[in-house]
Design a protein around this motif. Structure first.
Motif, PDB file in Angstrom:
ATOM      1  N   ASN A 149       0.868  -1.188   0.000  1.00 46.01           N
ATOM      2  CA  ASN A 149       0.000   0.000   0.000  1.00 46.01           C
ATOM      3  C   ASN A 149       0.900   1.232   0.000  1.00 46.01           C
ATOM      4  OD1 ASN A 149      -2.717  -1.040   0.121  1.00 46.01           O
ATOM      5  ND2 ASN A 149      -2.301  -1.702   2.205  1.00 46.01           N
ATOM      6  N   PHE A 156      -8.032   5.311   4.311  1.00 47.32           N
ATOM      7  CA  PHE A 156      -8.265   4.023   3.647  1.00 47.32           C
ATOM      8  C   PHE A 156      -9.753   3.980   3.314  1.00 47.32           C
ATOM      9  CE2 PHE A 156      -8.420  -0.670   3.372  1.00 47.32           C
ATOM     10  CZ  PHE A 156      -7.280  -0.880   2.617  1.00 47.32           C
ATOM     11  N   HIS A 160     -13.305  -2.210   7.820  1.00 48.69           N
ATOM     12  CA  HIS A 160     -13.536  -3.585   7.368  1.00 48.69           C
ATOM     13  C   HIS A 160     -12.884  -4.606   8.289  1.00 48.69           C
ATOM     14  CE1 HIS A 160      -9.482  -2.647   5.970  1.00 48.69           C
ATOM     15  NE2 HIS A 160      -9.255  -3.947   5.896  1.00 48.69           N
ATOM     16  N   ILE A 170       0.766  -6.053   9.361  1.00 51.93           N
ATOM     17  CA  ILE A 170       0.976  -4.865   8.533  1.00 51.93           C
ATOM     18  C   ILE A 170       2.252  -4.158   8.985  1.00 51.93           C
ATOM     19  CG2 ILE A 170      -0.034  -2.667   7.786  1.00 51.93           C
ATOM     20  CD1 ILE A 170      -2.798  -3.944   8.629  1.00 51.93           C
ATOM     21  N   HIS A 239     -11.026  -2.617  11.276  1.00 47.21           N
ATOM     22  CA  HIS A 239      -9.969  -1.595  11.225  1.00 47.21           C
ATOM     23  C   HIS A 239     -10.094  -0.744   9.972  1.00 47.21           C
ATOM     24  CE1 HIS A 239      -8.439  -5.281   9.304  1.00 47.21           C
ATOM     25  NE2 HIS A 239      -7.762  -4.501   8.482  1.00 47.21           N
TER      26      HIS A 239
END
Ligand SMILES: O=C(O)CCC(=O)C(=O)O
Ligand SMILES: [Fe+2]
Length: 295
Positions: A149, A156, A160, A170, A239
């Motif tokens: 990303n 974002f 979800h 991440i 998140h």
């Protein structure tokens, strides 16, 4: 992690919004990780999981210099890398292009060794490998790719939970990333899109409380992930993120004995072959049983 219409079973964690603080840990042994975070499904920020990665040195300037004329696929369409970097580093309030959820191995195959060694925290990972049934292998392998990303200041696009009941690991390589996180027990207040893994609330910092009154009761947990840090986001945790400036991160999805039942339920509920689905589920549960013994 595509935006297809899916059904998603309710998920659980032993942790609730009342009790949680997301800790920062370093030198965390795998045994500690497993006991304190992986199986209890509790998020944690790990400050040194990827310290040996060459990706620790990634910067927008380096990408511009190394791949100036490479075409990349953004949500503004195909762009040259040098133009993309100029756009995401520009000092502007207008949202710029977003290189979102792109598989590293496809977009930058030459950089695969930059994300090695694989941190123990994402092992074992059962998403790779051959499951002998083509569609199952393809579906699982699709999630096994490390995704990139890369963007400028923006939010974002959705609150979800992740696809297939995976955990996400991440890692932030450049810039800060602000996360807004909700444990699974907050789901009643999050206006989940029916049978899908997305919330109807477009911006959690500016919610329309007339339309979404219950959202006022949702208890967010906020964290800021700095360059060099990784966050373990367990399956079922809601998140979304916001970045105040240029940001580059990678996402590793993980499935193993700690969340395999979510993956099996997910596939069963979303199968194109409802009659065969219970059979496939039994097959995958059996595989999980043996993997658990031998991993
Ligand atoms: O890296 C981010 O900003 C969020 C990534 C994420 O949640 C995802 O790809 O599912
Ligand atoms: Fe996610």
């Amino acid at each position: 992690m595509s935006t297809t219409t899916t059904t998603y079973p309710k998920q659980t964690s032993s942790v609730s919004a009342e009790s949680i603080q997301i800790e920062r840990r370093s030198n965390l042994s795998y045994e500690e990780f497993k006991k304190e975070y992986l199986f209890p499904r509790k998020p944690v920020i790990i400050t040194d999981a990827t310290a040996k990665w060459k990706a620790s040195n990634w910067t927008p300037e380096w990408f511009k210099k190394t791949f100036p004329d490479k075409m990349v696929s953004t949500d503004f369409g195909e762009m040259r890398m040098d133009e993309f970097i100029d756009a995401i580093t520009a000092d502007t309030d207008k949202p710029g292009p977003f290189l979102r959820e792109q598989p590293l191995a496809e977009v930058f195959p030459e950089l695969i060794d930059n994300v090695l060694p694989t941190p123990s925290y994402v092992t074992p990972n059962w998403l790779g490998g051959n499951y002998l049934v083509g569609p199952i292998t393809q579906r699982l392998n699709r999630e096994s790719h490390i995704e990139v990303n890369f963007c400028g200041r923006r939010i974002f696009p959705y609150l979800h939970i992740d696809d297939l009941g995976v955990h996400a690991f991440i890692t932030q390589h450049y810039g800060d990333k602000h996360f807004v996180v909700y444990p699974p027990d907050q789901e009643p207040y999050l206006y989940r899109v029916n049978k899908d893994r997305f919330s109807q609330i477009p911006d959690v910092d500016n919610p329309d409380l007339e339309k979404f009154p219950l959202f006022a009761q949702a208890k967010p947990i906020r964290i800021v992930l700095h360059a060099g840090e990784s966050v373990f986001m367990p399956c079922g945790w809601w998140h979304t993120t916001r970045v105040p400036g240029t940001s580059l991160s990678t996402v590793i999805s993980v499935s193993n004995s700690s969340n395999w039942s979510e993956l099996v339920n997910y596939l069963e509920n979303n199968s194109n072959h409802p009659k065969l689905a219970p059979l496939f589920s039994m097959y995958l549960r059996t595989i999980g049983f043996f993997k658990r013994i031998f991993n």
